[in-house]
Design a protein around this motif. Structure first.
Motif, PDB file in Angstrom:
ATOM      1  N   ASP A 123      42.595  40.818  39.186  1.00 47.24           N
ATOM      2  CA  ASP A 123      41.563  40.807  40.221  1.00 47.24           C
ATOM      3  C   ASP A 123      40.273  40.170  39.703  1.00 47.24           C
ATOM      4  O   ASP A 123      39.534  39.541  40.463  1.00 47.24           O
ATOM      5  CB  ASP A 123      41.305  42.222  40.722  1.00 47.24           C
ATOM      6  CG  ASP A 123      42.360  42.678  41.731  1.00 47.24           C
ATOM      7  OD1 ASP A 123      43.322  41.906  41.969  1.00 47.24           O
ATOM      8  OD2 ASP A 123      42.226  43.787  42.279  1.00 47.24           O
ATOM      9  N   ASP A 124      40.003  40.340  38.414  1.00 47.98           N
ATOM     10  CA  ASP A 124      38.850  39.675  37.814  1.00 47.98           C
ATOM     11  C   ASP A 124      38.935  38.168  38.019  1.00 47.98           C
ATOM     12  O   ASP A 124      37.943  37.508  38.342  1.00 47.98           O
ATOM     13  CB  ASP A 124      38.796  39.967  36.308  1.00 47.98           C
ATOM     14  CG  ASP A 124      37.662  40.893  35.941  1.00 47.98           C
ATOM     15  OD1 ASP A 124      36.540  40.621  36.362  1.00 47.98           O
ATOM     16  OD2 ASP A 124      37.920  41.889  35.254  1.00 47.98           O
ATOM     17  N   GLN A 169      49.121  43.560  46.578  1.00 51.11           N
ATOM     18  CA  GLN A 169      48.781  44.445  47.702  1.00 51.11           C
ATOM     19  C   GLN A 169      49.557  44.086  48.962  1.00 51.11           C
ATOM     20  O   GLN A 169      49.564  44.839  49.934  1.00 51.11           O
ATOM     21  CB  GLN A 169      47.272  44.400  47.978  1.00 51.11           C
ATOM     22  CG  GLN A 169      46.432  45.058  46.905  1.00 51.11           C
ATOM     23  CD  GLN A 169      44.943  45.033  47.235  1.00 51.11           C
ATOM     24  OE1 GLN A 169      44.542  44.912  48.391  1.00 51.11           O
ATOM     25  NE2 GLN A 169      44.113  45.146  46.208  1.00 51.11           N
ATOM     26  N   VAL A 177      41.575  43.723  48.790  1.00 51.93           N
ATOM     27  CA  VAL A 177      40.440  44.437  48.203  1.00 51.93           C
ATOM     28  C   VAL A 177      40.565  44.285  46.688  1.00 51.93           C
ATOM     29  O   VAL A 177      41.460  44.862  46.061  1.00 51.93           O
ATOM     30  CB  VAL A 177      40.447  45.926  48.602  1.00 51.93           C
ATOM     31  CG1 VAL A 177      39.285  46.660  47.921  1.00 51.93           C
ATOM     32  CG2 VAL A 177      40.373  46.074  50.119  1.00 51.93           C
ATOM     33  N   ARG A 179      39.833  44.714  42.798  1.00 54.14           N
ATOM     34  CA  ARG A 179      39.342  45.768  41.909  1.00 54.14           C
ATOM     35  C   ARG A 179      39.408  45.255  40.469  1.00 54.14           C
ATOM     36  O   ARG A 179      40.407  45.460  39.779  1.00 54.14           O
ATOM     37  CB  ARG A 179      40.193  47.029  42.066  1.00 54.14           C
ATOM     38  CG  ARG A 179      40.223  47.586  43.485  1.00 54.14           C
ATOM     39  CD  ARG A 179      41.081  48.833  43.567  1.00 54.14           C
ATOM     40  NE  ARG A 179      41.101  49.406  44.903  1.00 54.14           N
ATOM     41  CZ  ARG A 179      41.959  49.079  45.857  1.00 54.14           C
ATOM     42  NH1 ARG A 179      42.891  48.163  45.590  1.00 54.14           N
ATOM     43  NH2 ARG A 179      41.909  49.639  47.039  1.00 54.14           N
ATOM     44  N   ARG A 181      39.322  44.614  36.527  1.00 52.94           N
ATOM     45  CA  ARG A 181      39.484  45.476  35.356  1.00 52.94           C
ATOM     46  C   ARG A 181      39.355  44.710  34.056  1.00 52.94           C
ATOM     47  O   ARG A 181      39.391  45.302  32.991  1.00 52.94           O
ATOM     48  CB  ARG A 181      40.836  46.179  35.412  1.00 52.94           C
ATOM     49  CG  ARG A 181      40.871  47.305  36.424  1.00 52.94           C
ATOM     50  CD  ARG A 181      42.116  48.120  36.266  1.00 52.94           C
ATOM     51  NE  ARG A 181      42.967  48.007  37.437  1.00 52.94           N
ATOM     52  CZ  ARG A 181      44.121  48.635  37.572  1.00 52.94           C
ATOM     53  NH1 ARG A 181      44.583  49.376  36.602  1.00 52.94           N
ATOM     54  NH2 ARG A 181      44.838  48.495  38.664  1.00 52.94           N
TER      55      ARG A 181
END
Length: 218
Positions: A123-124, A169, A177, A179, A181
């Motif tokens: 996600d980063d 997802q 969305v 997130r 990490r």
């Protein structure tokens, strides 16, 4: 090409409805989006673009950045008009040596290479991609384009059972969305023009991935 599935695990056959495993699909992605286009361009540069025979002794040297950590990904070309060389293997460099070299030369912020449609992104990394509007738009478009599988197979009466998504997802990319990490470099291997990373953990049967044109530093 692998993708997130909304149905049960199924096997790969000539029928595109049955993607079997992450590794099988990554191999398809590597061939379709990397190896074939590279071979086509090499032939063009050599002056033989239309599948005519290339005379013996005419070849392009292909410099491939596979490090010692992934020596199993290094292999000879399957065509005589391309000869692969691996300078990082000659130097006996591992990933940490490459990272050290980048840092010593002021390039420590260099992102890992990957395809626009790479499913291995953290996600980063997706957040970083969002900062480049054109690249993000390309990724969103790619995600939408793979949703129902091969148009040719669908037209031939072999519709995909389920849907493909880039993100685990299993929603359209522009609805994910994120997130972040921040995984370490060791957890997220880079992707070269010839191969996708194979050291990722196996993806559950209910999720998967897809690949696309290269983006970033090779």
């Amino acid at each position: 090409m692998t993708a997130s599935q909304t149905t049960q695990p199924i096997k790969t056959t000539k029928d595109h409805r049955f993607p079997r495993s992450l590794q099988d699909q990554v191999q398809i992605s590597t061939s379709e989006y990397k190896i074939r286009p590279i071979k086509k361009e090499v032939r063009r540069w050599l002056g033989y673009p239309n599948r005519e025979r290339i005379p013996a002794g005419e070849f392009a040297q292909m410099t491939i950045g596979i490090s010692l950590d992934e020596i199993g990904r290094a292999r000879d070309s399957d065509v005589a008009y391309m000869r692969n060389v691996f300078p990082l293997l000659d130097l006996k460099w591992r990933r940490e040596d490459c990272l050290r070299f980048l840092a010593d030369n002021g390039w420590e912020s260099t992102p890992r290479s990957s395809c626009v449609g790479c499913p291995y992104r953290s996600d980063d990394e997706w957040i970083r991609i969002q900062r480049s509007p054109q690249v993000w738009a390309d990724a969103v478009a790619f995600d939408a384009a793979i949703r129902h599988g091969s148009a040719r197979a669908n037209a031939g009466g072999h519709p995909l059972r389920g849907q493909f998504f880039l993100h685990c997802q299993r929603v359209p990319l522009n609805q994910v969305v994120l997130r972040p990490r921040t995984p370490t470099a060791e957890q997220r291997p880079g992707c070269g023009p010839w191969t996708c990373p194979h050291s990722e953990p196996a993806v559950p049967a209910s999720a998967g991935t897809a690949g696309g044109p290269d983006e970033g530093v090779a």
